[in-house]
Design an enzyme around this catalytic site. Structure first.
Site, PDB file in Angstrom:
ATOM      1  N   THR A 205     -18.471  -6.469  13.014  1.00 13.64           N
ATOM      2  CA  THR A 205     -18.754  -5.391  12.274  1.00 13.64           C
ATOM      3  C   THR A 205     -18.105  -5.347  11.003  1.00 13.64           C
ATOM      4  OG1 THR A 205     -19.254  -3.820  14.062  1.00 13.64           O
ATOM      5  CG2 THR A 205     -18.343  -2.793  12.218  1.00 13.64           C
ATOM      6  N   ASP A 236     -18.987   2.871  18.076  1.00 16.59           N
ATOM      7  CA  ASP A 236     -18.174   3.741  17.382  1.00 16.59           C
ATOM      8  C   ASP A 236     -18.721   3.768  16.032  1.00 16.59           C
ATOM      9  OD1 ASP A 236     -17.354   1.105  17.436  1.00 16.59           O
ATOM     10  OD2 ASP A 236     -15.690   1.869  16.192  1.00 16.59           O
ATOM     11  N   GLY A 257     -14.286  -3.000  16.734  1.00 16.09           N
ATOM     12  CA  GLY A 257     -13.658  -3.255  17.870  1.00 16.09           C
ATOM     13  C   GLY A 257     -14.607  -2.751  18.735  1.00 16.09           C
ATOM     14  N   GLY A 259     -16.482  -0.547  21.017  1.00 17.22           N
ATOM     15  CA  GLY A 259     -16.824   0.572  20.637  1.00 17.22           C
ATOM     16  C   GLY A 259     -16.529   1.933  21.461  1.00 17.22           C
TER      17      GLY A 259
END
Ligand code: ASP
Length: 340
Positions: A205, A236, A257, A259
Site C-alpha cells: 500500500t 483500513d 499493514g 488492515g
C-alpha cells in the site's frame, strides 16, 4: 537545535522506528516536511533483484522530492500528499493504482482516502474498479460531495461525473501480482484473503503525510488491498481513523499493514489522540500504537507520521517498510529494510 535519533530494537518479528525531530532553524522560516511509504512487510535482503530494488528506491525518492518541491514553493500539504501518492499509484511496483493486487475474481479493486488537518475534511473511496488514481477520486469526494466515503459502482458513477480518468484492465495488470493470485488459489487455503505478496507477507500500500509552510497537515493512503480478497473485503486504507488521519492539533498519519488489525485498533486516530491528549511525542505515540498495541494484538505493519513542528516518524513492526522522508531540515532519507 536538531535532534536525530535512530532506535532499532530487535525481537522475534523485528521492529524498527526511525524518528527525525527538528526544531526549524530560524533561517528556513516555517517548517515543512513530508514522508511517504510504499508498504511494510517481511522480506529478506537479496530477495529482490537489484534492478527491482533500485527502481523502488528511485521511485520513492522521486515521489518524496516531488511532494517536497511543492511544499518548498509554498504549496499545500494536501497538494503535496496528492502528488506523491499519485506518483506511487502510477508505479507498477506498489499495490495501488497500476500494479495493484488482484481480488478473488481476478480484478483490481481499489481503496483510497485523504484528509486535511486544518478542517478535518476527508474523502474516501472503496472497492472501485478501473479508476486510474483512486486518491484523486477520494479528494473529489472530499471537495465536491457532501459525503466522506463512496463505494463501488456509485463511486465510479461519481468519478465519471467528475471527469476522473479511467483505464482498462490491462493498464492495472502486472504479471507479478497475477502470479501472486495464482499462488494463493493453488495453496491449501484457496479461499483465504492473502497478504499483498504471498507468501512473502509484504504489504505494498502507498501513503503520504505532509506539513506545509502554513502549518497545515494532510495525509493520504491508496491500495489494492489484499490478494484474493473476497466478498467486497475492504481494509483500513480508506477508513478515516484507521488507515488515514490528519488533525492540525496533533499529527497526520498514513498506515500500511494487515488492515483488519488496523481497523480494530483505529491506528491512525489513536496515534493522533495520544499526541493531542497525552504527553507522548510523535515518536512515542507511534511506538506505543504500532510496536506495543498492534504487536500485542498480532497485527503486522507500520505508519508514517508528521506533526505541526515538522517531526517525522517512520514506525513499523515488520522487518522492513518502503519509506522516504524529507524532514524540516531538508534531510532526504530513503530506505526499505529495518536496519537502514
Ligand atoms: N492495509 C492494506 C489493507 O489491509 C494492505 C497494505 O497495507 O498493503 O488493505
Amino acid at each position: 537545535m536538531k535532534i536525530f535519533s535512530l532506535i532499532l530494537a530487535s525481537s522475534l518479528i523485528g521492529v524498527a522506528t526511525m524518528t527525525f525531530a527538528a526544531n526549524a532553524p530560524a533561517q528556513t522560516g516555517k517548517p515543512f516536511a513530508i514522508a511517504i511509504h510504499g508498504g511494510s512487510g517481511t522480506i529478506e535482503k537479496g530477495e529482490f533483484s537489484p534492478e527491482r530494488e533500485a527502481e523502488i528506491r528511485t521511485t520513492l525518492e522521486q515521489a518524496v522530492r516531488a511532494g517536497h518541491e511543492m511544499l518548498a514553493a509554498g504549496g499545500s500539504s494536501l497538494d503535496a500528499v496528492t502528488r506523491a501518492v499519485t506518483m506511487l499509484e502510477d508505479s507498477p511496483h506498489f499495490n495501488a493504482g497500476r500494479g495493484a493486487v488482484f481480488n478473488a475474481e481476478g480484478k483490481n479493486e481499489l481503496d483510497a482516502s485523504i484528509m486535511e488537518g486544518a478542517t478535518l475534511n476527508a474523502g474516501a473511496v472503496a472497492a472501485v474498479h478501473n479508476v486510474r488514481n483512486p486518491v484523486l477520486l477520494a479528494r473529489k469526494v472530499m471537495t465536491d460531495s457532501v459525503h466522506v466515503m463512496l463505494m463501488g459502482e456509485g463511486a465510479e458513477e461519481f468519478a465519471r461525473r467528475q471527469g476522473i480518468a479511467f483505464e482498462d484492465d490491462a493498464y492495472f495488470h502486472t504479471d507479478y501480482r497475477w502470479q501472486q493470485l495464482q499462488k494463493a488459489k493453488a495453496s491449501d487455503q484457496p479461499d483465504a484473503t492473502f497478504l499483498s505478496e504471498t507468501p512473502d507477507q509484504w504489504f505494498s500500500t502507498v501513503g503520504a503525510v505532509a506539513l506545509d509552510r502554513d502549518g497545515n497537515l494532510a495525509a493520504a493512503t491508496s491500495t489494492g488491498g489484499m490478494t484474493n480478497k473476497q466478498w467486497g473485503r475492504v481494509g483500513d486504507s480508506p477508513i478515516i481513523g484507521a488507515g488515514t488521519y490528519a488533525d492540525n492539533r496533533s499529527c497526520a498519519v498514513s498506515a500500511t499493514g494487515h488492515g483488519e488489525y488496523f481497523i480494530r485498533a483505529t491506528v491512525a486516530r489513536d496515534v493522533c489522540a495520544r499526541v493531542q491528549f497525552t504527553d507522548a511525542s510523535l515518536a512515542e505515540a507511534t511506538d506505543q500504537v504500532v510496536r506495543q498495541q498492534l504487536t500485542a494484538m498480532g497485527g503486522d505493519g507500520g505508519v508514517i507520521a508528521v506533526d505541526p513542528r515538522g517531526n517525522v516518524a517512520l514506525t513499523f513492526n515488520t522487518s522492513g517498510m518502503y519509506r522516504a522522508s524529507i524532514d524540516a531540515d531538508g534531510n532526504v532519507y530513503v530506505a526499505i529494510f529495518g536496519d537502514e
